[in-house]
Design an enzyme around this catalytic site. Sequence first.
Site, PDB file in Angstrom:
ATOM      1  N   HIS A  72      -9.946 -11.581 -56.732  1.00 10.36           N
ATOM      2  CA  HIS A  72     -11.297 -11.637 -57.287  1.00 10.36           C
ATOM      3  C   HIS A  72     -11.424 -10.630 -58.430  1.00 10.36           C
ATOM      4  O   HIS A  72     -10.827  -9.551 -58.369  1.00 10.36           O
ATOM      5  CB  HIS A  72     -12.330 -11.326 -56.203  1.00 10.36           C
ATOM      6  CG  HIS A  72     -12.214 -12.221 -55.003  1.00 10.36           C
ATOM      7  ND1 HIS A  72     -11.574 -11.820 -53.845  1.00 10.36           N
ATOM      8  CD2 HIS A  72     -12.629 -13.491 -54.813  1.00 10.36           C
ATOM      9  CE1 HIS A  72     -11.614 -12.827 -52.975  1.00 10.36           C
ATOM     10  NE2 HIS A  72     -12.241 -13.846 -53.528  1.00 10.36           N
ATOM     11  N   ASP A 118      -6.338  -7.728 -57.246  1.00  9.51           N
ATOM     12  CA  ASP A 118      -7.072  -8.519 -56.259  1.00  9.51           C
ATOM     13  C   ASP A 118      -7.365  -9.906 -56.851  1.00  9.51           C
ATOM     14  O   ASP A 118      -7.532 -10.046 -58.060  1.00  9.51           O
ATOM     15  CB  ASP A 118      -8.391  -7.809 -55.922  1.00  9.51           C
ATOM     16  CG  ASP A 118      -9.115  -8.422 -54.739  1.00  9.51           C
ATOM     17  OD1 ASP A 118      -9.011  -7.865 -53.633  1.00  9.51           O
ATOM     18  OD2 ASP A 118      -9.793  -9.464 -54.922  1.00  9.51           O
ATOM     19  N   HIS A 158     -16.097  -4.645 -56.115  1.00  6.15           N
ATOM     20  CA  HIS A 158     -17.293  -5.427 -56.482  1.00  6.15           C
ATOM     21  C   HIS A 158     -18.560  -4.564 -56.532  1.00  6.15           C
ATOM     22  O   HIS A 158     -19.586  -5.007 -57.058  1.00  6.15           O
ATOM     23  CB  HIS A 158     -17.531  -6.574 -55.489  1.00  6.15           C
ATOM     24  CG  HIS A 158     -16.468  -7.624 -55.495  1.00  6.15           C
ATOM     25  ND1 HIS A 158     -16.088  -8.277 -56.646  1.00  6.15           N
ATOM     26  CD2 HIS A 158     -15.683  -8.126 -54.500  1.00  6.15           C
ATOM     27  CE1 HIS A 158     -15.118  -9.150 -56.357  1.00  6.15           C
ATOM     28  NE2 HIS A 158     -14.846  -9.061 -55.062  1.00  6.15           N
ATOM     29  N   ASP A 176      -5.308 -10.592 -51.384  1.00  7.12           N
ATOM     30  CA  ASP A 176      -5.806 -11.961 -51.232  1.00  7.12           C
ATOM     31  C   ASP A 176      -5.209 -12.895 -52.286  1.00  7.12           C
ATOM     32  O   ASP A 176      -5.584 -14.057 -52.376  1.00  7.12           O
ATOM     33  CB  ASP A 176      -7.349 -12.000 -51.233  1.00  7.12           C
ATOM     34  CG  ASP A 176      -7.980 -11.041 -52.212  1.00  7.12           C
ATOM     35  OD1 ASP A 176      -7.256 -10.512 -53.092  1.00  7.12           O
ATOM     36  OD2 ASP A 176      -9.206 -10.813 -52.122  1.00  7.12           O
TER      37      ASP A 176
HETATM   38 ZN   LIG Z   1     -10.658 -10.028 -53.233  1.00  5.86          ZN
END
Ligand SMILES: [Zn+2]
Length: 312
Positions: free
Chosen positions: A160, A158, A122, A245
Amino acid sequence: MKKVGFLYDDVFLKHEMPPGHPESPQRLIKIVETLKNAPLWNNLIHIRPRRAEQEDILKVHIKDYYENIKTFKGFYDPDTYVSQHSFEAALFAAGSVIEAVERCSKGDIERAFCAVRPPGHHAETDRAMGFCILNNVAVGARYAQKIGFKKVFIIDFDVHHGNGTQHIFDDDDSVYYFSTHQYPHYPGTGRKQEQGIHKGTGYTFNIPLRQGSDDRDYTKIYHDTLPPLVKTFDPDIIIVSAGYDIHIRDPLSDIHISNEGIRNIVKGILSCTYVTGSSCLPCVFALEGGYNLTALSESVLITVSEMLENTY
Ligand SMILES: [Zn+2]
Protein backbone atom coordinates in the site's frame (compact mmCIF):
# COMPACT_ATOMS: atom_id res chain seq x y z
CA MET A 1 28.74 -10.28 10.24
CA LYS A 2 26.93 -6.98 10.77
CA LYS A 3 25.75 -5.75 14.19
CA VAL A 4 21.98 -6.02 13.80
CA GLY A 5 19.57 -4.87 16.50
CA PHE A 6 16.19 -6.57 16.91
CA LEU A 7 13.58 -4.49 18.71
CA TYR A 8 10.46 -6.08 20.10
CA ASP A 9 8.34 -5.89 23.26
CA ASP A 10 5.26 -7.77 24.46
CA VAL A 11 3.51 -4.39 24.81
CA PHE A 12 2.75 -4.68 21.07
CA LEU A 13 0.50 -7.67 21.77
CA LYS A 14 -1.73 -5.48 23.96
CA HIS A 15 -2.93 -3.63 20.87
CA GLU A 16 -5.97 -5.89 20.56
CA MET A 17 -8.26 -6.30 17.57
CA PRO A 18 -11.83 -7.43 17.04
CA PRO A 19 -12.03 -11.10 15.93
CA GLY A 20 -11.02 -11.67 12.31
CA HIS A 21 -9.04 -8.43 11.93
CA PRO A 22 -5.95 -9.14 9.77
CA GLU A 23 -3.63 -6.85 11.78
CA SER A 24 -3.60 -9.19 14.78
CA PRO A 25 -1.13 -9.79 17.64
CA GLN A 26 -0.56 -13.23 16.08
CA ARG A 27 1.57 -11.54 13.42
CA LEU A 28 4.29 -10.65 15.93
CA ILE A 29 3.90 -13.87 17.91
CA LYS A 30 4.60 -15.84 14.72
CA ILE A 31 7.56 -13.64 13.72
CA VAL A 32 9.25 -13.97 17.12
CA GLU A 33 8.58 -17.73 17.26
CA THR A 34 10.07 -18.22 13.78
CA LEU A 35 13.18 -16.16 14.53
CA LYS A 36 13.67 -17.87 17.91
CA ASN A 37 13.73 -21.24 16.15
CA ALA A 38 16.43 -20.07 13.74
CA PRO A 39 20.14 -20.15 14.62
CA LEU A 40 20.46 -16.45 13.78
CA TRP A 41 18.40 -15.48 16.88
CA ASN A 42 21.60 -15.62 18.92
CA ASN A 43 23.41 -13.39 16.45
CA LEU A 44 20.91 -10.55 16.81
CA ILE A 45 21.41 -7.82 19.39
CA HIS A 46 18.16 -7.78 21.34
CA ILE A 47 17.08 -4.29 22.34
CA ARG A 48 14.11 -3.19 24.43
CA PRO A 49 12.21 -0.38 22.72
CA ARG A 50 11.54 2.85 24.57
CA ARG A 51 8.30 4.79 24.90
CA ALA A 52 8.38 7.77 22.52
CA GLU A 53 8.16 11.14 24.26
CA GLN A 54 5.28 13.47 23.50
CA GLU A 55 7.81 16.01 22.20
CA ASP A 56 9.01 13.56 19.55
CA ILE A 57 5.50 12.57 18.47
CA LEU A 58 4.55 16.25 18.11
CA LYS A 59 7.35 16.73 15.54
CA VAL A 60 5.03 14.73 13.23
CA HIS A 61 1.48 14.78 14.63
CA ILE A 62 -0.59 17.78 15.68
CA LYS A 63 -1.41 18.31 19.37
CA ASP A 64 -5.19 17.98 18.89
CA TYR A 65 -4.82 14.54 17.38
CA TYR A 66 -2.33 13.45 20.05
CA GLU A 67 -4.75 14.44 22.82
CA ASN A 68 -7.70 12.81 21.04
CA ILE A 69 -6.05 9.46 20.29
CA LYS A 70 -4.64 9.21 23.83
CA THR A 71 -8.11 8.45 25.18
CA PHE A 72 -9.93 7.25 22.05
CA LYS A 73 -11.41 3.72 22.11
CA GLY A 74 -13.19 1.80 19.35
CA PHE A 75 -13.17 2.09 15.56
CA TYR A 76 -11.38 5.28 14.50
CA ASP A 77 -12.22 4.47 10.88
CA PRO A 78 -13.71 1.29 9.37
CA ASP A 79 -10.24 -0.38 9.35
CA THR A 80 -8.50 1.10 12.36
CA TYR A 81 -9.41 -0.22 15.78
CA VAL A 82 -8.10 1.37 18.99
CA SER A 83 -8.21 -0.81 22.12
CA GLN A 84 -7.48 -0.08 25.79
CA HIS A 85 -3.69 -0.30 25.39
CA SER A 86 -3.32 0.65 21.70
CA PHE A 87 -1.95 4.13 22.39
CA GLU A 88 0.70 2.71 24.71
CA ALA A 89 1.68 0.15 22.04
CA ALA A 90 1.82 2.92 19.43
CA LEU A 91 4.16 5.00 21.63
CA PHE A 92 6.49 2.00 21.89
CA ALA A 93 6.23 1.29 18.15
CA ALA A 94 7.39 4.82 17.34
CA GLY A 95 9.84 4.58 20.26
CA SER A 96 11.38 1.47 18.69
CA VAL A 97 12.43 3.38 15.60
CA ILE A 98 13.76 6.16 17.85
CA GLU A 99 15.74 3.69 19.95
CA ALA A 100 17.09 1.94 16.84
CA VAL A 101 18.21 5.23 15.29
CA GLU A 102 19.90 6.28 18.52
CA ARG A 103 21.71 2.95 18.92
CA CYS A 104 22.96 3.31 15.33
CA SER A 105 24.28 6.78 16.10
CA LYS A 106 26.16 5.43 19.12
CA GLY A 107 27.66 2.62 17.07
CA ASP A 108 26.06 -0.11 19.23
CA ILE A 109 24.48 -1.48 16.06
CA GLU A 110 24.81 -0.90 12.30
CA ARG A 111 21.33 -2.01 11.25
CA ALA A 112 18.06 -2.71 13.04
CA PHE A 113 14.75 -4.46 12.56
CA CYS A 114 11.82 -3.09 14.57
CA ALA A 115 9.14 -5.79 14.94
CA VAL A 116 6.30 -3.46 15.91
CA ARG A 117 2.57 -2.92 15.73
CA PRO A 118 0.47 -0.94 15.18
CA PRO A 119 2.06 -0.13 11.83
CA GLY A 120 2.54 3.52 10.84
CA HIS A 121 2.81 4.62 7.23
CA HIS A 122 -0.87 5.50 6.65
CA ALA A 123 -1.09 7.69 9.77
CA GLU A 124 -1.38 11.36 8.81
CA THR A 125 -0.33 14.32 10.98
CA ASP A 126 -3.92 14.70 12.19
CA ARG A 127 -5.46 11.25 12.04
CA ALA A 128 -5.17 7.48 12.36
CA MET A 129 -5.82 5.51 9.19
CA GLY A 130 -5.48 2.05 7.64
CA PHE A 131 -4.48 0.13 10.84
CA CYS A 132 -1.95 2.90 11.69
CA ILE A 133 -2.08 5.18 14.75
CA LEU A 134 1.26 7.01 14.90
CA ASN A 135 3.59 7.29 11.92
CA ASN A 136 6.50 5.31 13.37
CA VAL A 137 8.93 5.83 10.50
CA ALA A 138 8.20 9.57 10.28
CA VAL A 139 8.72 10.00 14.04
CA GLY A 140 11.98 8.04 13.71
CA ALA A 141 13.11 10.18 10.78
CA ARG A 142 12.53 13.42 12.70
CA TYR A 143 14.34 12.00 15.72
CA ALA A 144 17.25 10.97 13.49
CA GLN A 145 17.51 14.57 12.33
CA LYS A 146 17.36 15.80 15.93
CA ILE A 147 20.43 13.74 16.84
CA GLY A 148 22.47 14.70 13.80
CA PHE A 149 21.49 12.53 10.83
CA LYS A 150 20.72 15.51 8.60
CA LYS A 151 19.32 13.73 5.55
CA VAL A 152 17.02 10.73 5.75
CA PHE A 153 16.08 8.42 2.88
CA ILE A 154 12.83 6.50 3.46
CA ILE A 155 12.13 3.39 1.39
CA ASP A 156 8.58 1.99 1.56
CA PHE A 157 8.00 -1.42 -0.04
CA ASP A 158 4.64 -2.13 1.60
CA VAL A 159 2.02 -3.07 -1.02
CA HIS A 160 0.00 0.00 0.00
CA HIS A 161 1.18 3.53 -0.65
CA GLY A 162 2.43 5.31 2.49
CA ASN A 163 0.19 8.35 2.14
CA GLY A 164 0.95 9.55 5.66
CA THR A 165 4.71 9.46 5.27
CA GLN A 166 4.54 11.12 1.86
CA HIS A 167 2.34 13.95 3.10
CA ILE A 168 4.40 14.55 6.26
CA PHE A 169 7.56 15.14 4.18
CA ASP A 170 5.91 16.49 1.00
CA ASP A 171 7.51 19.94 1.20
CA ASP A 172 10.78 18.83 2.79
CA ASP A 173 14.04 18.45 0.87
CA SER A 174 15.85 16.83 3.82
CA VAL A 175 13.74 13.66 3.83
CA TYR A 176 13.40 11.63 0.61
CA TYR A 177 10.38 9.36 0.27
CA PHE A 178 10.58 6.41 -2.16
CA SER A 179 7.66 3.99 -2.52
CA THR A 180 6.67 0.99 -4.60
CA HIS A 181 3.04 -0.08 -4.23
CA GLN A 182 0.14 -1.75 -5.99
CA TYR A 183 -1.89 0.84 -7.91
CA PRO A 184 -4.76 1.39 -8.12
CA HIS A 185 -5.24 0.10 -4.59
CA TYR A 186 -5.81 1.37 -1.04
CA PRO A 187 -5.34 4.24 -0.11
CA GLY A 188 -5.52 5.68 -3.65
CA THR A 189 -2.48 7.96 -3.48
CA GLY A 190 0.99 7.33 -4.91
CA ARG A 191 0.72 8.28 -8.57
CA LYS A 192 3.97 8.82 -10.44
CA GLN A 193 3.15 12.53 -10.76
CA GLU A 194 3.23 12.97 -6.97
CA GLN A 195 6.81 14.15 -6.61
CA GLY A 196 6.65 16.50 -3.63
CA ILE A 197 5.65 20.15 -3.31
CA HIS A 198 7.45 23.52 -2.88
CA LYS A 199 11.08 22.90 -1.91
CA GLY A 200 10.30 19.21 -1.51
CA THR A 201 9.68 18.88 -5.25
CA GLY A 202 11.81 16.04 -6.58
CA TYR A 203 12.19 14.41 -3.16
CA THR A 204 9.24 12.04 -3.47
CA PHE A 205 9.49 9.12 -5.89
CA ASN A 206 6.48 6.89 -6.44
CA ILE A 207 6.48 3.72 -8.49
CA PRO A 208 2.87 2.54 -8.84
CA LEU A 209 2.71 -1.09 -9.97
CA ARG A 210 -0.10 -2.95 -11.67
CA GLN A 211 -1.59 -5.99 -9.97
CA GLY A 212 0.33 -9.14 -10.75
CA SER A 213 3.74 -7.39 -10.68
CA ASP A 214 6.38 -9.91 -9.68
CA ASP A 215 9.96 -10.63 -8.61
CA ARG A 216 11.35 -9.51 -11.96
CA ASP A 217 9.70 -6.08 -11.75
CA TYR A 218 10.80 -5.53 -8.15
CA THR A 219 14.36 -6.78 -8.65
CA LYS A 220 14.81 -4.31 -11.51
CA ILE A 221 13.47 -1.43 -9.41
CA TYR A 222 15.43 -2.23 -6.24
CA HIS A 223 18.71 -2.99 -8.03
CA ASP A 224 18.63 -0.55 -10.98
CA THR A 225 16.34 2.37 -10.14
CA LEU A 226 16.77 2.82 -6.39
CA PRO A 227 20.58 2.84 -5.78
CA PRO A 228 21.32 5.85 -8.06
CA LEU A 229 18.54 7.84 -6.34
CA VAL A 230 20.10 7.12 -2.94
CA LYS A 231 23.57 7.97 -4.23
CA THR A 232 22.41 11.33 -5.60
CA PHE A 233 20.50 12.27 -2.44
CA ASP A 234 23.49 11.24 -0.29
CA PRO A 235 21.59 10.50 2.95
CA ASP A 236 23.00 10.02 6.46
CA ILE A 237 20.61 7.18 7.31
CA ILE A 238 18.07 4.93 5.56
CA ILE A 239 14.75 4.03 7.21
CA VAL A 240 12.57 1.34 5.64
CA SER A 241 8.82 0.84 5.86
CA ALA A 242 8.93 -2.93 5.56
CA GLY A 243 5.53 -4.20 4.46
CA TYR A 244 5.37 -7.86 3.56
CA ASP A 245 1.88 -7.69 2.08
CA ILE A 246 3.67 -7.70 -1.30
CA HIS A 247 4.07 -11.47 -0.80
CA ILE A 248 2.22 -13.66 -3.30
CA ARG A 249 0.45 -15.45 -0.42
CA ASP A 250 -0.81 -12.23 1.18
CA PRO A 251 -4.62 -12.03 1.39
CA LEU A 252 -4.94 -8.21 1.14
CA SER A 253 -3.32 -7.56 -2.22
CA ASP A 254 -2.31 -8.88 -5.58
CA ILE A 255 1.45 -8.49 -5.98
CA HIS A 256 3.38 -11.69 -6.68
CA ILE A 257 6.61 -11.58 -4.67
CA SER A 258 8.16 -14.90 -3.63
CA ASN A 259 10.49 -15.49 -0.69
CA GLU A 260 13.40 -15.15 -3.12
CA GLY A 261 11.88 -11.88 -4.32
CA ILE A 262 11.85 -10.58 -0.74
CA ARG A 263 15.53 -11.51 -0.47
CA ASN A 264 16.33 -9.60 -3.69
CA ILE A 265 14.48 -6.49 -2.51
CA VAL A 266 16.36 -6.52 0.81
CA LYS A 267 19.67 -7.06 -1.03
CA GLY A 268 18.87 -4.07 -3.25
CA ILE A 269 18.08 -1.88 -0.24
CA LEU A 270 21.22 -2.95 1.62
CA SER A 271 23.32 -2.27 -1.50
CA CYS A 272 22.18 1.34 -1.09
CA THR A 273 23.99 1.52 2.26
CA TYR A 274 27.29 1.30 0.37
CA VAL A 275 26.67 3.84 -2.39
CA THR A 276 27.70 7.03 -0.66
CA GLY A 277 31.30 6.37 0.24
CA SER A 278 33.58 4.22 2.29
CA SER A 279 31.49 3.82 5.43
CA CYS A 280 28.24 1.87 5.48
CA LEU A 281 25.05 3.88 6.08
CA PRO A 282 22.92 2.89 9.08
CA CYS A 283 19.68 1.23 8.02
CA VAL A 284 16.58 0.75 10.19
CA PHE A 285 13.67 -1.43 9.09
CA ALA A 286 10.25 -0.97 10.72
CA LEU A 287 7.48 -3.49 10.17
CA GLU A 288 4.37 -2.26 8.36
CA GLY A 289 1.98 -4.79 6.72
CA GLY A 290 2.02 -8.51 6.00
CA TYR A 291 -1.04 -10.61 6.79
CA ASN A 292 -0.29 -14.21 5.86
CA LEU A 293 1.41 -15.38 9.05
CA THR A 294 3.71 -17.93 7.40
CA ALA A 295 4.71 -15.66 4.49
CA LEU A 296 5.22 -12.78 6.92
CA SER A 297 7.43 -14.67 9.35
CA GLU A 298 9.49 -16.28 6.59
CA SER A 299 9.95 -12.87 4.97
CA VAL A 300 11.16 -11.27 8.21
CA LEU A 301 13.56 -14.18 8.75
CA ILE A 302 14.97 -13.65 5.25
CA THR A 303 15.26 -9.91 5.90
CA VAL A 304 17.21 -10.18 9.15
CA SER A 305 19.43 -12.93 7.75
CA GLU A 306 20.36 -10.64 4.82
CA MET A 307 20.91 -7.76 7.26
CA LEU A 308 23.36 -9.90 9.23
CA GLU A 309 25.21 -11.43 6.29
CA ASN A 310 25.08 -8.75 3.61
CA THR A 311 28.44 -7.00 3.85
CA TYR A 312 29.48 -6.54 0.21
ZN1 LIG B 1 0.15 -2.58 3.57
